[in-house]
Design a protein around this motif. Sequence first.
Motif, mmCIF file in Angstrom:
data_model
loop_
_atom_site.group_PDB
_atom_site.id
_atom_site.type_symbol
_atom_site.label_atom_id
_atom_site.label_comp_id
_atom_site.label_asym_id
_atom_site.label_seq_id
_atom_site.Cartn_x
_atom_site.Cartn_y
_atom_site.Cartn_z
ATOM 1 N N LEU A 61 40.633 41.726 35.269
ATOM 2 C CA LEU A 61 41.271 43.024 35.495
ATOM 3 C C LEU A 61 41.017 43.550 36.903
ATOM 4 O O LEU A 61 41.915 44.098 37.544
ATOM 5 C CB LEU A 61 40.753 44.042 34.468
ATOM 6 C CG LEU A 61 41.293 45.464 34.578
ATOM 7 C CD1 LEU A 61 42.788 45.504 34.269
ATOM 8 C CD2 LEU A 61 40.529 46.397 33.646
ATOM 9 N N ASP A 63 40.011 43.607 41.022
ATOM 10 C CA ASP A 63 40.488 42.860 42.184
ATOM 11 C C ASP A 63 39.602 41.642 42.453
ATOM 12 O O ASP A 63 38.370 41.711 42.292
ATOM 13 C CB ASP A 63 40.499 43.764 43.419
ATOM 14 C CG ASP A 63 41.511 44.889 43.301
ATOM 15 O OD1 ASP A 63 42.307 44.878 42.334
ATOM 16 O OD2 ASP A 63 41.505 45.786 44.162
ATOM 17 N N ILE A 94 40.383 48.301 40.764
ATOM 18 C CA ILE A 94 41.643 47.755 40.259
ATOM 19 C C ILE A 94 42.756 48.193 41.197
ATOM 20 O O ILE A 94 42.981 49.397 41.379
ATOM 21 C CB ILE A 94 41.937 48.260 38.827
ATOM 22 C CG1 ILE A 94 40.782 47.922 37.876
ATOM 23 C CG2 ILE A 94 43.250 47.669 38.315
ATOM 24 C CD1 ILE A 94 40.935 48.572 36.503
ATOM 25 N N GLU A 95 43.416 47.232 41.820
ATOM 26 C CA GLU A 95 44.491 47.556 42.766
ATOM 27 C C GLU A 95 44.011 48.563 43.815
ATOM 28 O O GLU A 95 44.713 49.515 44.177
ATOM 29 C CB GLU A 95 45.712 48.093 42.028
ATOM 30 C CG GLU A 95 46.410 47.069 41.148
ATOM 31 C CD GLU A 95 47.160 46.002 41.960
ATOM 32 O OE1 GLU A 95 47.507 46.286 43.130
ATOM 33 O OE2 GLU A 95 47.399 44.891 41.430
ATOM 34 N N ARG A 250 47.607 41.993 33.344
ATOM 35 C CA ARG A 250 48.562 42.172 34.446
ATOM 36 C C ARG A 250 49.231 43.535 34.358
ATOM 37 O O ARG A 250 49.354 44.257 35.365
ATOM 38 C CB ARG A 250 49.622 41.062 34.392
ATOM 39 C CG ARG A 250 50.689 41.169 35.479
ATOM 40 C CD ARG A 250 51.869 40.257 35.209
ATOM 41 N NE ARG A 250 52.576 40.616 33.988
ATOM 42 C CZ ARG A 250 53.431 41.628 33.893
ATOM 43 N NH1 ARG A 250 53.674 42.407 34.943
ATOM 44 N NH2 ARG A 250 54.043 41.873 32.752
ATOM 45 N N ARG A 253 46.832 46.316 35.394
ATOM 46 C CA ARG A 253 46.740 46.426 36.851
ATOM 47 C C ARG A 253 47.974 47.130 37.415
ATOM 48 O O ARG A 253 47.867 47.953 38.333
ATOM 49 C CB ARG A 253 46.583 45.032 37.474
ATOM 50 C CG ARG A 253 45.211 44.409 37.236
ATOM 51 C CD ARG A 253 45.110 43.005 37.856
ATOM 52 N NE ARG A 253 45.465 43.003 39.266
ATOM 53 C CZ ARG A 253 44.655 43.362 40.250
ATOM 54 N NH1 ARG A 253 43.434 43.771 39.965
ATOM 55 N NH2 ARG A 253 45.057 43.313 41.505
ATOM 56 N N SER A 254 49.132 46.826 36.848
ATOM 57 C CA SER A 254 50.370 47.457 37.312
ATOM 58 C C SER A 254 50.354 48.960 37.053
ATOM 59 O O SER A 254 50.815 49.754 37.890
ATOM 60 C CB SER A 254 51.563 46.810 36.607
ATOM 61 O OG SER A 254 52.770 47.451 36.967
ATOM 62 N N ARG A 257 48.169 50.554 39.628
ATOM 63 C CA ARG A 257 48.863 50.541 40.921
ATOM 64 C C ARG A 257 49.898 51.655 40.998
ATOM 65 O O ARG A 257 50.078 52.283 42.047
ATOM 66 C CB ARG A 257 49.524 49.185 41.139
ATOM 67 C CG ARG A 257 50.223 49.047 42.499
ATOM 68 C CD ARG A 257 50.707 47.632 42.758
ATOM 69 N NE ARG A 257 51.697 47.200 41.787
ATOM 70 C CZ ARG A 257 51.517 46.255 40.887
ATOM 71 N NH1 ARG A 257 50.340 45.632 40.807
ATOM 72 N NH2 ARG A 257 52.473 45.910 40.039
#
Length: 529
Positions: A61, A63, A94-95, A250, A253-254, A257
Amino acid sequence: MIRSRLDPASEEHQRRRASMLAKLAELDAEHARAVGGGGERYVERHRARGKLLARDRVELLIDADSPFLELSPLAAWGSDFPVGASMVSGIGVIEGVECVITANDPTVRGGASNPWTLKKSLRAADIALRNRLPYVNLVESGGADLPTQKEIFIPGGQIFRDLTRLSAAGVPTVALVFGNSTAGGAYVPGMSDYVVMVRERAKVFLGGPPLVKMATGEESDDESLGGAEMHAKVSGLADHLAEDEYDALRIGRSIVRSLNWRKRGAVPLPAREPIYPADELLGIVPEDLKVPFDPREVIARVADGSEFEEFKPAYGVSLVTGWARIHGYPVGVLANAQGVLFSEESQKATQFIQLANQSRTPLVFLQNTTGYMVGKDYEQGGIIKHGAMMINAVSNSTVPHLTIVMGASYGAGNYGMCGRAYDPRFLFSWPSAKSAVMGPAQLAGVLSIVSRASALAKGQVYDEEADAAMRAMVEAQIETESLAFFLSGRLYDDGVIDPRDTRTVLGMCLSAINSAPVPEPAGFGVFRP
């Protein structure tokens, strides 16, 4: 710049270093127990089902190559429950966004929450709220550990209250559901801002098929009652339907972001490494905590460029105070030099804390204190009111506090130096740390004196043999209960760390607290003159 007087080649330094390395070996063994989860049998069974382990999920999860500051890894140490309390928690990036992350460990009793899991979860939510860090839950839990429900059910409601308060404060909450999230646990995704469920894996319901059958007579199956696809297409609880665990991570994370998250605190200056190696921190703390050490030697190996602007160096000399930078962030440092806090140290600390609040500078407390001085002369000199001034200042200071317990942390000195009860943003301990109301020998001695006086008042002959046995028993008990592992197991700190990691840990904490805006100025209570 601090001029170090430490001789790393000396016999004393090498002896202290060897003692610390032995303690670190014990710490590594305990961390290995936490990483081992429920044991090899249950780990392999989990993997055989095609599932990722809790720490694997966290690693995927965050970076790539970014650090993860694990919190409370020794939770439940010394209890009837496995070390780690069936949950991984910490701060990860994360991101590019610092987030609080918790992950149930389903290899430990199906990820069921025991009383220490609850404490760990509540601490994680508190850190997220106070520091304005998005909160990501990686969920796979069978709910409460039913045999201990009496310790979980009522206080456990705070978990759900905290999720709603985080959302109300504008702090995003995200739930990635990998497996069961049943009974009260169903409210974790139910009260999160964003919910991702894994197809054919996630099961979220207040009552499973057996309970529904008993309560209503209705026949149902897992999927129609609480499956991921049902929640995505029918109930609307799931915002995203992931194809597998990797897809869920994924999507997580999106989501982070897309938050367009911005830090609101101070921006650090470029960091500079200390001129002295961190490895030398291993040989600073004596094996016998009654032996003092110079905390400037610690500051020299933690502060940027080993630079420290000392405040009132000739006054109240058993407490070192001054200004420094750590990873580019300005801090005020209070560090115990000789252990005991006298009236002068208390007044010096009070003034320094007020100055830090004027300039909105975070405070770092480096603890090695046996408490406030006792005795007739000191009582007549006002040690109570001066100690109260210091505790008043610590209690009402609004700048962030970070505490490191290096050695002793006894009596009210624990309070004045911002122990757990005084809400530091983060508190970590070295393996050498010890904390109690007083030292084991002193406590046993006090009980002995009281017992002896009681026997004398009753005209009884005092049993010296029983007294010796009592003192030995009490000393052993207090020694055990004052150790760093024992205290960390009860979440009286956020983790026991390698002294060499102190600068890194403080830097990560300083970065985390500056996700939130600089707090409003302090309002202090009445200082007794």
